[in-house]
Design a protein around this motif. Structure first.
Motif, PDB file in Angstrom:
ATOM      1  N   VAL A   1     128.655  54.663  64.034  1.00  0.00           N
ATOM      2  CA  VAL A   1     129.546  53.593  64.488  1.00  0.00           C
ATOM      3  C   VAL A   1     130.896  53.697  63.783  1.00  0.00           C
ATOM      4  O   VAL A   1     131.949  53.535  64.409  1.00  0.00           O
ATOM      5  N   ASP A   2     130.868  54.002  62.492  1.00  0.00           N
ATOM      6  CA  ASP A   2     132.123  54.180  61.743  1.00  0.00           C
ATOM      7  C   ASP A   2     132.946  55.338  62.317  1.00  0.00           C
ATOM      8  O   ASP A   2     134.165  55.223  62.473  1.00  0.00           O
ATOM      9  N   VAL A   3     132.277  56.439  62.636  1.00  0.00           N
ATOM     10  CA  VAL A   3     132.972  57.594  63.217  1.00  0.00           C
ATOM     11  C   VAL A   3     133.552  57.228  64.577  1.00  0.00           C
ATOM     12  O   VAL A   3     134.694  57.587  64.900  1.00  0.00           O
ATOM     13  N   TYR A   4     132.798  56.486  65.375  1.00  0.00           N
ATOM     14  CA  TYR A   4     133.278  56.049  66.690  1.00  0.00           C
ATOM     15  C   TYR A   4     134.576  55.242  66.547  1.00  0.00           C
ATOM     16  O   TYR A   4     135.537  55.465  67.284  1.00  0.00           O
ATOM     17  N   HIS A   5     134.595  54.336  65.569  1.00  0.00           N
ATOM     18  CA  HIS A   5     135.807  53.527  65.352  1.00  0.00           C
ATOM     19  C   HIS A   5     136.974  54.392  64.861  1.00  0.00           C
ATOM     20  O   HIS A   5     138.123  54.152  65.250  1.00  0.00           O
ATOM     21  N   ARG A   6     136.692  55.403  64.043  1.00  0.00           N
ATOM     22  CA  ARG A   6     137.755  56.308  63.596  1.00  0.00           C
ATOM     23  C   ARG A   6     138.331  57.094  64.768  1.00  0.00           C
ATOM     24  O   ARG A   6     139.551  57.290  64.854  1.00  0.00           O
TER      25      ARG A   6
ATOM     26  N   LEU B   1     134.383  66.040  64.102  1.00  0.00           N
ATOM     27  CA  LEU B   1     133.578  66.916  63.263  1.00  0.00           C
ATOM     28  C   LEU B   1     132.648  66.089  62.367  1.00  0.00           C
ATOM     29  O   LEU B   1     131.480  66.445  62.178  1.00  0.00           O
ATOM     30  N   ASP B   2     133.157  64.976  61.849  1.00  0.00           N
ATOM     31  CA  ASP B   2     132.305  64.054  61.100  1.00  0.00           C
ATOM     32  C   ASP B   2     131.180  63.527  61.982  1.00  0.00           C
ATOM     33  O   ASP B   2     130.032  63.424  61.548  1.00  0.00           O
TER      34      ASP B   2
END
Length: 127
Positions: free
Chosen positions: A51-56, A72-73
């Motif tokens: 979820v954090d990666v999606y927001h980034r 990539l993350d």
């Protein structure tokens, strides 16, 4: 072909050996509980980081930046979560390494190089 041999023969053999060793050292039921616990924790951590990666990615796109680093993350988080959900201690260690940000940063250049090599090979095939 040698990578498939490694993936389908050597890795499961190592995992079975580690299961037997853990069962002998800590017992059968603690070993089974440890396998279940790492699977559940892996799913929870991967979901949170995903979820954090999606927001980034969304934030990078809003500001007109290419979200390459975030993608990539995301790939690392997905593979790490998948490895943690697969029963096995070796896969758990590799999965945990991909979910811990400062360790994941060590893997990302290798993954980027691998992806770049794959894209170059694909271009050769297309031409």
């Amino acid at each position: 072909m040698k990578y498939l041999f490694l993936l389908f023969i050597v890795c499961p053999a190592i995992e079975i050996g580690l299961f037997l060793l853990a069962g002998k050292l800590i017992g059968i039921f603690p070993t089974i509980l440890l396998i279940i616990l790492t699977g559940v924790l892996g799913a929870l951590v991967a979901k949170r980081q995903g979820v954090d990666v999606y927001h980034r990615v969304q934030r990078d796109l809003q500001y007109g930046k290419m979200p390459g680093e975030a993608l990539l993350d995301g790939m690392c988080v997905f593979i790490g979560g998948l490895l943690l959900m697969i029963p096995g201690f070796l896969s758990d260690v590799l999965g945990a390494c991909l979910l811990i940000p400062f360790i994941r940063d060590r893997f990302k250049p290798l993954m980027f190089k691998w992806l770049r090599g794959m894209s170059k090979n694909k271009r050769k095939i297309i031409k």
